[in-house]
Design a protein around this motif. Structure first.
Motif, PDB file in Angstrom:
ATOM      1  N   LEU A  84      10.161  10.048   5.415  1.00 31.63           N
ATOM      2  CA  LEU A  84       9.308  11.124   4.912  1.00 31.63           C
ATOM      3  C   LEU A  84      10.043  12.434   5.166  1.00 31.63           C
ATOM      4  O   LEU A  84       9.808  13.103   6.152  1.00 31.63           O
ATOM      5  CB  LEU A  84       7.960  11.120   5.632  1.00 31.63           C
ATOM      6  N   PHE A 119       0.829  -1.208   0.000  1.00 33.43           N
ATOM      7  CA  PHE A 119       0.000   0.000   0.000  1.00 33.43           C
ATOM      8  C   PHE A 119       0.863   1.258   0.000  1.00 33.43           C
ATOM      9  O   PHE A 119       0.672   2.151  -0.826  1.00 33.43           O
ATOM     10  CB  PHE A 119      -0.944   0.015   1.207  1.00 33.43           C
ATOM     11  N   TYR A 120       1.807   1.343   0.907  1.00 33.58           N
ATOM     12  CA  TYR A 120       2.616   2.556   1.040  1.00 33.58           C
ATOM     13  C   TYR A 120       3.578   2.755  -0.134  1.00 33.58           C
ATOM     14  O   TYR A 120       3.885   3.886  -0.495  1.00 33.58           O
ATOM     15  CB  TYR A 120       3.359   2.574   2.370  1.00 33.58           C
ATOM     16  N   THR A 121       4.014   1.672  -0.760  1.00 40.39           N
ATOM     17  CA  THR A 121       4.943   1.819  -1.887  1.00 40.39           C
ATOM     18  C   THR A 121       4.195   1.910  -3.219  1.00 40.39           C
ATOM     19  O   THR A 121       4.461   2.822  -4.014  1.00 40.39           O
ATOM     20  CB  THR A 121       5.965   0.665  -1.937  1.00 40.39           C
ATOM     21  N   GLU A 122       3.270   0.997  -3.478  1.00 39.18           N
ATOM     22  CA  GLU A 122       2.600   0.967  -4.773  1.00 39.18           C
ATOM     23  C   GLU A 122       1.491   2.008  -4.894  1.00 39.18           C
ATOM     24  O   GLU A 122       1.372   2.670  -5.923  1.00 39.18           O
ATOM     25  CB  GLU A 122       2.051  -0.423  -5.044  1.00 39.18           C
ATOM     26  N   ARG A 123       0.673   2.158  -3.875  1.00 41.32           N
ATOM     27  CA  ARG A 123      -0.454   3.094  -3.946  1.00 41.32           C
ATOM     28  C   ARG A 123      -0.051   4.535  -3.650  1.00 41.32           C
ATOM     29  O   ARG A 123      -0.523   5.457  -4.288  1.00 41.32           O
ATOM     30  CB  ARG A 123      -1.570   2.673  -2.984  1.00 41.32           C
ATOM     31  N   LEU A 124       0.820   4.717  -2.640  1.00 39.61           N
ATOM     32  CA  LEU A 124       1.213   6.070  -2.260  1.00 39.61           C
ATOM     33  C   LEU A 124       2.530   6.507  -2.885  1.00 39.61           C
ATOM     34  O   LEU A 124       2.887   7.676  -2.826  1.00 39.61           O
ATOM     35  CB  LEU A 124       1.297   6.195  -0.732  1.00 39.61           C
ATOM     36  N   GLY A 125       3.267   5.565  -3.479  1.00 41.99           N
ATOM     37  CA  GLY A 125       4.500   5.906  -4.175  1.00 41.99           C
ATOM     38  C   GLY A 125       5.686   6.226  -3.276  1.00 41.99           C
ATOM     39  O   GLY A 125       6.638   6.861  -3.710  1.00 41.99           O
ATOM     40  N   LEU A 126       5.644   5.791  -2.023  1.00 45.23           N
ATOM     41  CA  LEU A 126       6.749   6.045  -1.096  1.00 45.23           C
ATOM     42  C   LEU A 126       7.806   4.955  -1.237  1.00 45.23           C
ATOM     43  O   LEU A 126       7.511   3.860  -1.703  1.00 45.23           O
ATOM     44  CB  LEU A 126       6.222   6.111   0.341  1.00 45.23           C
TER      45      LEU A 126
END
Length: 82
Positions: free
Chosen positions: A40, A19-26
């Motif tokens: 961040l 979620f945090y890497t693929e959806r939010l791009g982090l």
């Protein structure tokens, strides 16, 4: 006072990472078998695997590392599951 790091405990570590890497791009800056860290800017989120019987636990906020900007002192604040 500013929160500079939060540790989140989850029983769905792989889902949280996606979620945090693929959806939010982090980007993940550190990881091992039971945790990963996302920076961040000067701040960070650390996701730690939690063993629990609770079926739908996505995050449990546990520890903040705080910096008092006036005194430049580190401190901790413990927070229960939300």
């Amino acid at each position: 006072m500013r929160i500079t790091e939060a540790t989140l405990y989850t029983n769905r570590l792989d889902e949280m990472k996606r979620f945090y890497t693929e959806r939010l791009g982090l980007s993940v800056s550190e990881e091992d078998l039971t945790s990963f860290r996302i920076n961040l800017g000067e701040d960070a989120l650390v996701f730690q695997e939690a063993k629990t019987e609770q079926e739908r636990q996505y995050h449990t906020l546990s520890i903040f590392r705080l910096i008092d900007s006036k005194k430049q002192k580190n401190g901790s604040c413990h927070v229960s599951r939300f």
